[in-house]
Scaffold this motif. Structure first.
Motif, PDB file in Angstrom:
ATOM      1  N   ILE A   6      48.213 -58.348  24.130  1.00  0.00           N
ATOM      2  CA  ILE A   6      46.654 -59.250  24.521  1.00  0.00           C
ATOM      3  C   ILE A   6      46.397 -58.816  25.594  1.00  0.00           C
ATOM      4  N   CYS A   7      45.049 -58.214  25.929  1.00  0.00           N
ATOM      5  CA  CYS A   7      44.439 -57.559  26.907  1.00  0.00           C
ATOM      6  C   CYS A   7      43.828 -58.761  28.111  1.00  0.00           C
ATOM      7  N   PRO A   8      44.596 -59.077  29.429  1.00  0.00           N
ATOM      8  CA  PRO A   8      44.678 -60.205  30.113  1.00  0.00           C
ATOM      9  C   PRO A   8      43.070 -60.115  30.522  1.00  0.00           C
ATOM     10  N   VAL A   9      42.149 -59.699  30.652  1.00  0.00           N
ATOM     11  CA  VAL A   9      40.531 -59.794  30.641  1.00  0.00           C
ATOM     12  C   VAL A   9      39.805 -60.860  29.686  1.00  0.00           C
ATOM     13  N   CYS A  10      39.763 -60.218  28.520  1.00  0.00           N
ATOM     14  CA  CYS A  10      39.250 -60.711  27.881  1.00  0.00           C
ATOM     15  C   CYS A  10      39.857 -61.071  26.276  1.00  0.00           C
ATOM     16  N   LYS A  11      41.495 -61.168  26.374  1.00  0.00           N
ATOM     17  CA  LYS A  11      42.009 -61.660  24.972  1.00  0.00           C
ATOM     18  C   LYS A  11      42.362 -61.307  23.761  1.00  0.00           C
ATOM     19  N   ASP A  12      41.676 -60.320  24.280  1.00  0.00           N
ATOM     20  CA  ASP A  12      41.881 -59.212  22.623  1.00  0.00           C
ATOM     21  C   ASP A  12      43.081 -58.538  22.355  1.00  0.00           C
ATOM     22  N   PRO A  13      43.159 -58.126  21.407  1.00  0.00           N
ATOM     23  CA  PRO A  13      44.682 -57.338  20.753  1.00  0.00           C
ATOM     24  C   PRO A  13      44.072 -55.908  21.511  1.00  0.00           C
ATOM     25  N   ILE A  14      45.355 -54.860  21.902  1.00  0.00           N
ATOM     26  CA  ILE A  14      45.409 -53.336  22.888  1.00  0.00           C
ATOM     27  C   ILE A  14      45.471 -53.016  21.475  1.00  0.00           C
ATOM     28  N   VAL A  15      45.259 -51.499  21.532  1.00  0.00           N
ATOM     29  CA  VAL A  15      46.130 -51.342  20.567  1.00  0.00           C
ATOM     30  C   VAL A  15      46.182 -49.595  21.354  1.00  0.00           C
ATOM     31  N   GLY A  16      47.162 -48.488  20.806  1.00  0.00           N
ATOM     32  CA  GLY A  16      46.970 -47.443  22.055  1.00  0.00           C
ATOM     33  C   GLY A  16      48.613 -47.153  22.632  1.00  0.00           C
ATOM     34  N   ARG A  17      48.517 -46.424  23.022  1.00  0.00           N
ATOM     35  CA  ARG A  17      50.127 -46.124  23.753  1.00  0.00           C
ATOM     36  C   ARG A  17      51.197 -47.772  24.156  1.00  0.00           C
ATOM     37  N   VAL A  18      51.898 -47.336  24.007  1.00  0.00           N
ATOM     38  CA  VAL A  18      53.040 -48.497  24.675  1.00  0.00           C
ATOM     39  C   VAL A  18      52.736 -49.367  25.876  1.00  0.00           C
ATOM     40  N   ASP A  19      52.346 -48.289  26.181  1.00  0.00           N
ATOM     41  CA  ASP A  19      52.405 -48.979  28.141  1.00  0.00           C
ATOM     42  C   ASP A  19      50.666 -48.959  28.970  1.00  0.00           C
ATOM     43  N   LYS A  20      49.787 -49.114  27.530  1.00  0.00           N
ATOM     44  CA  LYS A  20      48.089 -49.546  27.920  1.00  0.00           C
ATOM     45  C   LYS A  20      48.551 -50.485  28.062  1.00  0.00           C
ATOM     46  N   ARG A  21      47.604 -50.875  28.979  1.00  0.00           N
ATOM     47  CA  ARG A  21      47.626 -53.057  29.678  1.00  0.00           C
ATOM     48  C   ARG A  21      46.410 -53.611  29.476  1.00  0.00           C
ATOM     49  N   PHE A  22      45.211 -52.640  29.274  1.00  0.00           N
ATOM     50  CA  PHE A  22      43.732 -53.707  29.479  1.00  0.00           C
ATOM     51  C   PHE A  22      43.626 -52.804  27.720  1.00  0.00           C
ATOM     52  N   CYS A  23      42.656 -53.617  26.996  1.00  0.00           N
ATOM     53  CA  CYS A  23      42.132 -52.601  25.634  1.00  0.00           C
ATOM     54  C   CYS A  23      40.963 -51.621  25.856  1.00  0.00           C
ATOM     55  N   SER A  24      40.351 -52.063  27.172  1.00  0.00           N
ATOM     56  CA  SER A  24      39.012 -50.529  27.370  1.00  0.00           C
ATOM     57  C   SER A  24      38.695 -50.160  28.883  1.00  0.00           C
ATOM     58  N   ASP A  25      38.499 -49.470  29.096  1.00  0.00           N
ATOM     59  CA  ASP A  25      38.296 -49.046  30.421  1.00  0.00           C
ATOM     60  C   ASP A  25      37.446 -50.107  31.197  1.00  0.00           C
ATOM     61  N   GLN A  26      36.284 -50.892  30.691  1.00  0.00           N
ATOM     62  CA  GLN A  26      35.611 -52.253  30.757  1.00  0.00           C
ATOM     63  C   GLN A  26      36.773 -52.789  31.752  1.00  0.00           C
ATOM     64  N   CYS A  27      37.250 -53.254  30.518  1.00  0.00           N
ATOM     65  CA  CYS A  27      38.227 -54.235  31.095  1.00  0.00           C
ATOM     66  C   CYS A  27      39.238 -54.186  32.720  1.00  0.00           C
ATOM     67  N   ARG A  28      39.424 -52.776  31.988  1.00  0.00           N
ATOM     68  CA  ARG A  28      40.433 -52.493  33.345  1.00  0.00           C
ATOM     69  C   ARG A  28      39.491 -52.332  34.729  1.00  0.00           C
ATOM     70  N   ASN A  29      38.390 -52.096  34.456  1.00  0.00           N
ATOM     71  CA  ASN A  29      37.426 -51.860  35.933  1.00  0.00           C
ATOM     72  C   ASN A  29      37.332 -53.031  36.283  1.00  0.00           C
ATOM     73  N   SER A  30      37.003 -54.310  35.140  1.00  0.00           N
ATOM     74  CA  SER A  30      36.859 -55.371  35.266  1.00  0.00           C
ATOM     75  C   SER A  30      37.947 -56.267  36.484  1.00  0.00           C
ATOM     76  N   PHE A  31      39.223 -56.090  35.696  1.00  0.00           N
ATOM     77  CA  PHE A  31      40.296 -56.633  36.289  1.00  0.00           C
ATOM     78  C   PHE A  31      40.424 -56.303  37.782  1.00  0.00           C
ATOM     79  N   ASN A  32      40.208 -54.538  38.144  1.00  0.00           N
ATOM     80  CA  ASN A  32      40.556 -53.885  39.530  1.00  0.00           C
ATOM     81  C   ASN A  32      39.164 -54.682  40.420  1.00  0.00           C
ATOM     82  N   ASN A  33      38.088 -54.630  39.868  1.00  0.00           N
ATOM     83  CA  ASN A  33      37.555 -54.759  41.263  1.00  0.00           C
ATOM     84  C   ASN A  33      36.914 -56.120  41.122  1.00  0.00           C
ATOM     85  N   GLN A  34      37.840 -57.468  40.531  1.00  0.00           N
ATOM     86  CA  GLN A  34      37.914 -58.669  40.565  1.00  0.00           C
ATOM     87  C   GLN A  34      38.915 -58.944  41.788  1.00  0.00           C
TER      88      GLN A  34
END
Length: 119
Positions: A6-34
């Motif tokens: 589950i994406c820690p920002v928007c709580k949507d499911p994460i699809v893709g690589r096993v080591d992927k932490r966010f569902c999208s670049d937007q969620c990754r950027n939001s997390f890091n900016n905050q």
């Protein structure tokens, strides 16, 4: 059975690589900016002042050695509380450095500005 990530920002499911932490670049950027905005406020403030001090010293000291009154530096917005280094000579003179620009307090509120060159 594979565990749903589950994406820690928007709580949507994460699809893709096993080591992927966010569902999208937007969620990754939001997390890091905050994350970095609140942690680095003090560092950002000090870095802005250091850049301003450096700019002021460079602007006034065009020849490599210049004498200037303290009031002129203060008028430009120079903050004597922030420097990147201190160098003490064998004679006991103390140079405050702001990257490759430095200043030495002289008598009567005068300062000697120098361009610092490492040997």
């Amino acid at each position: 059975m594979e565990e749903k990530r589950i994406c820690p920002v928007c709580k949507d499911p994460i699809v893709g690589r096993v080591d992927k932490r966010f569902c999208s670049d937007q969620c990754r950027n939001s997390f890091n900016n905050q994350r970095y905005s609140s942690d680095n406020i003090l560092v950002q403030k000090i870095n802005r002042q250091l850049k301003k001090n450096y700019s002021i010293l460079r602007q006034i000291n065009t020849t490599g050695k210049t004498k200037v009154k303290r009031s002129k530096l203060l008028q430009e917005g120079f903050d004597f509380n922030h420097c990147t280094g201190i160098y003490t000579t064998q004679k006991g003179s103390i140079y405050h450095l702001c990257y490759d620009q430095g200043y030495l307090a002289l008598a009567e509120d005068l300062y000697l500005l120098i361009h610092w060159k490492e040997d």
